[in-house]
Motif scaffolding. Structure first.
Motif, PDB file in Angstrom:
ATOM      1  N   SER A 137      28.628 -13.809 -25.277  1.00 31.82           N
ATOM      2  CA  SER A 137      29.202 -12.820 -24.364  1.00 31.82           C
ATOM      3  C   SER A 137      28.448 -11.505 -24.416  1.00 31.82           C
ATOM      4  O   SER A 137      28.323 -10.808 -23.402  1.00 31.82           O
ATOM      5  N   GLU A 138      27.924 -11.153 -25.603  1.00 32.65           N
ATOM      6  CA  GLU A 138      27.142  -9.914 -25.718  1.00 32.65           C
ATOM      7  C   GLU A 138      25.858  -9.996 -24.901  1.00 32.65           C
ATOM      8  O   GLU A 138      25.449  -9.027 -24.261  1.00 32.65           O
ATOM      9  N   THR A 171      27.001  -9.595 -21.187  1.00 29.39           N
ATOM     10  CA  THR A 171      27.492  -8.268 -20.801  1.00 29.39           C
ATOM     11  C   THR A 171      26.412  -7.198 -20.905  1.00 29.39           C
ATOM     12  O   THR A 171      26.377  -6.253 -20.111  1.00 29.39           O
ATOM     13  N   ARG A 172      25.500  -7.348 -21.865  1.00 28.42           N
ATOM     14  CA  ARG A 172      24.414  -6.376 -22.019  1.00 28.42           C
ATOM     15  C   ARG A 172      23.257  -6.655 -21.059  1.00 28.42           C
ATOM     16  O   ARG A 172      22.379  -5.823 -20.902  1.00 28.42           O
TER      17      ARG A 172
END
Length: 263
Positions: free
Chosen positions: A210-211, A214-215
């Motif tokens: 997810s990081e 999202t990034r």
């Protein structure tokens, strides 16, 4: 019995090669998917194939196979054609993507040749049927090849336009039961910004899926990351050309960036 069925029987009854060593107790992952970019094959050139680079890649893969690792490979075609780039010049996107798929097969055959010159049995399977140069993609046959110590190289992407070879690597990894996806790059992991442009860029040792999304870190495209996330398939992003790095990654050494579920 058809010719194809007879060939499958012959493959499945052939004795295993000596490439698959029994000494695999120190390996973190026994079966892996290696994603190679087409640009890597070109070396420093914009297009074409650099024999020295492909030879070095073949050496690294052969080293891992001789340690008992079952290696599947997906190769990109950016050193030949890029469908998205061609479509920006006015070509139909689907047709341009098919051209890119054919470019990946050229790279597959080059890697196959270099591996077999090193004594590593290799099979090329393609999503677009081309019987004179490769087998059609059949998951069970691919798994059988891997079990026998052969490297299986997947070409022509998923056989459908609008999908990247990163997504193909994730899909094929899941289909053949790979335990990890190794993403070889020009840098030694995932950074918070481009390390070739920002000397202060910070490298991550570990990221959750997810990081990455999202990034917008650009490790792989969002579809590939989502496939891995939904199925818990770990991704190791590492410096492809580093000496022995493929084997080091499979052994679970601290190398590059691990993208996986929360630890």
């Amino acid at each position: 019995m058809s010719d194809e069925e007879a060939a499958a029987v012959q493959e499945n009854t052939r004795p295993a090669t000596s490439a698959a060593s029994p000494c695999s107790g120190h390996l973190r992952w026994k079966r892996v998917m290696l994603k190679l970019s087409g640009e890597a094959f070109a070396g420093g050139e914009p297009l074409g194939i650099d024999p020295a680079v492909v030879g070095k890649l073949a050496d690294s893969i052969a080293e891992a196979v001789r340690e008992g690792v079952q290696v599947a490979v997906v190769v990109g075609g950016g050193n030949m054609f890029r469908g998205a780039a061609l479509s920006e010049q006015g070509m139909d996107r689907a047709r341009a993507d098919y051209m890119g798929m054919l470019g990946t097969v050229i790279n597959c055959l080059a890697l196959q040749d270099f591996l077999e010159k090193r004594g590593i049995e290799t099979r090329v399977q393609t999503a677009i049927t081309m019987q004179q140069v490769a087998e059609p993609f059949l998951p069970r046959r691919a798994i059988r090849h891997l079990e026998k110590g052969r490297v299986v190289i997947f070409g022509a992407g998923l056989g459908s336009p609008f999908f990247s070879t990163d997504t193909c690597a994730a899909q094929r990894a899941l289909e053949v039961g790979a335990q990890a996806l190794l993403k070889g790059t020009k840098v030694d992991g995932v950074y918070d910004s481009d390390p070739t442009k920002n000397a202060d860029a910070v490298r991550f040792d570990h990221l959750e899926y997810s990081e990455v999304l999202t990034r917008g870190l650009g490790v792989m495209d969002a579809t590939a990351i989502s496939l891995c996330m939904d199925n818990g398939l770990p991704i190791v992003v590492f410096d492809l050309m580093g000496e022995g790095n493929i084997l080091r990654a499979v052994r679970g050494e601290k190398i590059g960036t691990l993208v996986s579920p929360a630890r």
